[in-house]
Enzyme design. Structure first.
Site, mmCIF file in Angstrom:
data_model
loop_
_atom_site.group_PDB
_atom_site.id
_atom_site.type_symbol
_atom_site.label_atom_id
_atom_site.label_comp_id
_atom_site.label_asym_id
_atom_site.label_seq_id
_atom_site.Cartn_x
_atom_site.Cartn_y
_atom_site.Cartn_z
ATOM 1 N N LYS A 128 14.738 16.792 11.819
ATOM 2 C CA LYS A 128 13.833 16.212 12.820
ATOM 3 C C LYS A 128 12.135 16.439 13.111
ATOM 4 C CE LYS A 128 14.287 15.620 17.515
ATOM 5 N NZ LYS A 128 12.908 15.476 17.895
ATOM 6 N N ASP A 146 15.982 9.971 15.219
ATOM 7 C CA ASP A 146 15.909 10.311 17.590
ATOM 8 C C ASP A 146 16.500 9.558 17.403
ATOM 9 O OD1 ASP A 146 14.384 8.020 17.470
ATOM 10 O OD2 ASP A 146 12.598 9.388 17.965
#
EC number: 3.2.2.-
Length: 207
Positions: A128, A146
Site C-alpha cells: 500500500k 486501504d
C-alpha cells in the site's frame, strides 16, 4: 453510482486538480520525492491526517536530524508510533535519500510494478505504501488499497469479507485487479479511481 460521481463536474475538477499536483511532484527534486516517501512511511497504520500533521511538524528535519530529534518531534506532535517511525525515517534516509528519484524514475517509467517491488526493500514500506508513494509522484497504474477501498468493494459486491490489516501480497494484487477492472470500465487509471472512491467514502480529497 460511481460512474455518476466520476462524471460529476465539480468532483471531477477537484480530483483532476489533485492529479495535476501529483504530476508536478513527478518533475520536482529529490527533496520533494523523499518528503512524499516520508509521508507514506508515516501513513502506514495511521490516519492520513495524523501522518500529514506529523510530516508538517518535522518540516525539513527529515533531511538531516538524527533519530532522537525526529522521535522527540513525532512524540510532541502526538503521533502514535514515534519510536518505530523515527527509526524507519532514518533508515530510509540512509538507504535512498539522494538517489530515490534517480533509481525509481526509469523503473516506474517502464514498469510501475517493478518500481513498487524496488520500494518494498525500504523498511516500513509495504504494498500500500509503495503504491501510495508512486501515485503521489505521478504514477497512476497501481491501487492504494486501504480500509476505505475495501469497504467500498465489499458494499458493491465485488469482494467478500477481507481483513485489510492482514493482506498478503498475492491478496493485494488480486484486489488490485478488481479495482483495475472497475477503473477500465470507467475509462480512468486505477490510481485516479482511488481518489474518487476516497471522496465518496470521506467527502474529502486529501490523500
Amino acid at each position: 453510482m460511481l460512474r455518476s460521481l466520476v462524471q460529476n463536474p465539480r468532483v471531477r475538477a477537484r480530483v483532476l486538480e489533485r492529479v495535476d499536483e501529483f504530476r508536478l511532484n513527478n518533475l520536482s527534486n529529490e527533496e520533494v520525492w523523499f518528503r512524499e516517501l516520508t509521508l507514506c512511511l508515516l501513513t502506514a497504520n495511521s490516519s492520513f491526517i495524523s501522518a500529514y500533521q506529523a510530516l508538517n511538524c518535522l518540516g525539513d528535519k527529515i533531511y538531516y536530524a538524527n533519530e532522537e530529534v525526529i522521535r522527540s518531534i513525532l512524540k510532541s506532535c502526538k503521533y502514535r508510533f514515534y519510536n518505530l517511525k523515527a527509526k524507519y525515517i532514518i533508515m530510509a534516509r540512509e538507504k535512498v535519500y539522494g538517489k530515490l528519484k534517480e533509481e525509481i524514475t526509469p523503473l516506474a517509467d517502464s514498469d510501475q510494478q517493478l518500481a513498487r517491488e524496488k520500494l518494498l526493500n525500504i523498511k516500513g514500506i509495504g504494498m500500500k505504501e509503495a503504491s501510495h508513494f508512486l501515485r503521489n509522484v505521478g504514477y497512476f497504474d497501481l491501487a492504494i488499497i486501504d480500509r476505505h477501498l475495501i469497504d467500498f468493494m465489499r458494499r458493491i459486491g465485488a469482494i467478500g469479507e477481507t481483513n485489510v490489516k492482514h493482506l498478503s501480497k498475492s491478496r493485494y494484487i488480486s484486489l488490485e485487479s478488481v479495482l483495475k477492472s472497475i477503473a477500465l470500465n470507467l475509462n480512468i487509471s486505477v490510481g485516479i479511481l482511488d481518489l474518487f472512491i476516497w471522496y465518496k467514502e470521506t467527502n474529502t480529497i486529501v490523500k
